[in-house]
Design an enzyme around this catalytic site. Structure first.
Site, PDB file in Angstrom:
ATOM      1  N   TYR A 127       0.823  -1.213   0.000  1.00  0.00           N
ATOM      2  CA  TYR A 127       0.000   0.000   0.000  1.00  0.00           C
ATOM      3  C   TYR A 127       0.860   1.267   0.000  1.00  0.00           C
ATOM      4  O   TYR A 127       0.356   2.361   0.224  1.00  0.00           O
ATOM      5  CB  TYR A 127      -0.933   0.030   1.204  1.00  0.00           C
ATOM      6  CG  TYR A 127      -2.065  -0.981   1.160  1.00  0.00           C
ATOM      7  CD1 TYR A 127      -2.052  -2.037   0.251  1.00  0.00           C
ATOM      8  CD2 TYR A 127      -3.136  -0.890   2.027  1.00  0.00           C
ATOM      9  CE1 TYR A 127      -3.075  -2.970   0.226  1.00  0.00           C
ATOM     10  CE2 TYR A 127      -4.164  -1.819   2.011  1.00  0.00           C
ATOM     11  CZ  TYR A 127      -4.124  -2.864   1.107  1.00  0.00           C
ATOM     12  OH  TYR A 127      -5.136  -3.784   1.085  1.00  0.00           O
ATOM     13  N   LYS A 178       4.500 -14.295   4.719  1.00  0.00           N
ATOM     14  CA  LYS A 178       4.506 -15.245   3.596  1.00  0.00           C
ATOM     15  C   LYS A 178       5.964 -15.385   3.146  1.00  0.00           C
ATOM     16  O   LYS A 178       6.295 -15.286   1.948  1.00  0.00           O
ATOM     17  CB  LYS A 178       3.598 -14.694   2.474  1.00  0.00           C
ATOM     18  CG  LYS A 178       3.362 -15.615   1.310  1.00  0.00           C
ATOM     19  CD  LYS A 178       2.420 -16.760   1.609  1.00  0.00           C
ATOM     20  CE  LYS A 178       2.382 -17.744   0.451  1.00  0.00           C
ATOM     21  NZ  LYS A 178       1.565 -18.938   0.735  1.00  0.00           N
ATOM     22  N   ASP A 211      -1.718 -17.747   4.605  1.00  0.00           N
ATOM     23  CA  ASP A 211      -2.846 -18.533   4.072  1.00  0.00           C
ATOM     24  C   ASP A 211      -3.325 -19.562   5.095  1.00  0.00           C
ATOM     25  O   ASP A 211      -4.536 -19.709   5.334  1.00  0.00           O
ATOM     26  CB  ASP A 211      -2.507 -19.180   2.719  1.00  0.00           C
ATOM     27  CG  ASP A 211      -1.093 -19.737   2.655  1.00  0.00           C
ATOM     28  OD1 ASP A 211      -0.314 -19.497   3.588  1.00  0.00           O
ATOM     29  OD2 ASP A 211      -0.764 -20.420   1.665  1.00  0.00           O
ATOM     30  N   ASP A 235      -5.003  -5.974   6.377  1.00  0.00           N
ATOM     31  CA  ASP A 235      -6.269  -5.455   5.863  1.00  0.00           C
ATOM     32  C   ASP A 235      -7.260  -6.615   5.703  1.00  0.00           C
ATOM     33  O   ASP A 235      -8.410  -6.576   6.164  1.00  0.00           O
ATOM     34  CB  ASP A 235      -5.999  -4.780   4.507  1.00  0.00           C
ATOM     35  CG  ASP A 235      -7.148  -3.904   4.055  1.00  0.00           C
ATOM     36  OD1 ASP A 235      -8.110  -3.744   4.820  1.00  0.00           O
ATOM     37  OD2 ASP A 235      -7.070  -3.370   2.933  1.00  0.00           O
ATOM     38  N   ASP A 239     -10.560  -7.828   8.390  1.00  0.00           N
ATOM     39  CA  ASP A 239     -11.954  -7.931   7.917  1.00  0.00           C
ATOM     40  C   ASP A 239     -12.483  -9.337   8.162  1.00  0.00           C
ATOM     41  O   ASP A 239     -13.634  -9.525   8.548  1.00  0.00           O
ATOM     42  CB  ASP A 239     -12.045  -7.605   6.417  1.00  0.00           C
ATOM     43  CG  ASP A 239     -12.409  -6.137   6.174  1.00  0.00           C
ATOM     44  OD1 ASP A 239     -12.047  -5.293   7.023  1.00  0.00           O
ATOM     45  OD2 ASP A 239     -13.040  -5.820   5.146  1.00  0.00           O
TER      46      ASP A 239
END
Ligand code: NAD
Length: 343
Positions: A127, A178, A211, A235, A239
């Protein structure tokens, strides 16, 4: 003891923003904490009035007050405007995005034992806004985006997460990454994360691949306490965590910097229900609770949280997102919370 007056920049926002702001302000004021609201515009409301989604007056107010309560903003599509939220986070270096996901008794959520906090790096990663199209013969043939991860950025966010865990009596921090694929960006985050963890021997540290972490959160969220991760992963996972406790209408977030802090609902401006008076005000009220804690008003924060919890548990005055078929309005839910606070 009577508290000193606090001055807070208040951004009522777009879509459902003004409706839930009116509710949150009423609830916060009922708690008795003296607050002067310095009302400012941003988003579409500001674009219409001032020709820019982030006017200098709004920036100046936040610079001066150093604390803001912000309702959701609609990001204008096209026109070359950057997201106001992203700009505010970068302009004021609000590097830590703290998003608690706590179960509320009385909701129809999948789980009733969720009590986890996502600490998301808020200024770097994918971002950072370093992206461009690659053209050939007048045609876009590719797009490129750079994830920026710095030693300073990793160190301060992981350190913030461990300090937060210690201060709030939490026991465990999961570093989510990751690094098996993104060897440089995620690899650096993990390496520095492990270094920082050594300074906090009293807090258990584990690392998880993003994941697998998402799958484990959905299967058994009770195993998570604090999650610290980079911008994009944070992010998405925060959520996901909101979904575990009953939806976006319930969860709040704090954007914390060294000098300034901005508190907001996790959800957006919900254009599909704007103006109908049925938006759930809980997320913005809980953002107000986090703001009061930041201002040192712990007792008022606890009273508001208990009032919100009591109203949701009772289930009589809750908006339709919490109880399908309910005709309760934003204002009626706020009235019920105010009544609880006054009782
Ligand atoms: P959204 O969060 O606005 O809405 C998603 C769904 O959740 C909708 O069905 C909506 O009705 C519902 N919902 C959200 N908040 C609710 C509430 N308080 N009570 C009841 N239902 C609620 O997401 P979106 O539709 O993807 O985004 C709409 C706009 O909001 C976009 O312009 C986006 O850029 C912006 N946005 C802003 C922020 C922010 O300011 N922090 C965050 C996310 C999205």
């Amino acid at each position: 003891m009577v508290s000193a007056m606090h001055t807070v920049t208040l951004i009522p926002g777009d879509g459902i923003g003004p409706e839930i702001t009116a509710a949150a302000v009423r609830v916060i004021e009922t708690s008795g904490v003296p607050i002067h609201w310095d009302r400012q515009l941003a988003g579409m409301a500001a674009l219409e009035k001032f020709g820019t989604p982030l006017p200098e007056e709004t920036l100046e107010s936040f610079r001066r007050n150093k604390v803001a309560l912000k309702a959701p903003l609609t990001t204008p599509v096209g026109g070359g405007y950057r997201s106001v939220n992203v700009t505010l986070r970068q302009e004021f270096d609000l590097f830590a995005n703290v998003r608690p996901a706590l179960s509320f008794e009385g909701t129809q959520a999948r789980f009733d034992n969720v009590n986890l906090v996502t600490v998301r790096e808020n200024t770097e990663g994918l971002y950072a806004g370093i992206e461009h199209f690659i053209k050939a013969e007048g045609k876009t043939i590719a797009a490129e985006s750079i994830a920026l991860v710095t030693r300073t950025g990793c160190e301060r966010i992981v350190d913030y997460a461990f300090r937060y865990a210690r201060q709030t009596g939490r026991k465990k921090v999961a570093i989510v990454h990751k690094a098996n694929i993104l060897k440089c960006t995620s690899g650096l985050f993990l390496e520095i994360g492990r270094e920082v963890a050594k300074r906090y021997p009293d807090i258990e540290c584990e690392d998880r691949i993003v994941d697998a972490c998402a799958m484990q959160m959905v299967m058994d969220p009770g195993q998570f306490d604090v999650i610290v991760t980079t911008n994009l992963f944070g992010d998405i996972l925060s959520d996901l965590a909101s979904g575990l406790v009953g939806g976006l209408g319930l969860t709040a977030g704090a954007n914390i910097g060294r000098e300034a802090a901005m508190f907001e609902a996790v959800h957006g401006s919900a254009p599909d229900i704007a103006g109908k008076g049925i938006a759930n005000p809980t997320a913005l009220i809980m953002a107000g609770v986090m703001m009061l804690e930041h201002l040192g008003e712990q007792a008022a924060a606890r009273r508001i949280e208990q009032a919100v919890r009591a109203v949701i548990k009772e289930g009589k005055h809750v908006t339709p997102d919490l109880k399908p078929g309910s005709t309760c309005t934003t204002q009626e839910m706020a009235d019920a919370i105010v009544a609880r606070l006054q009782s």
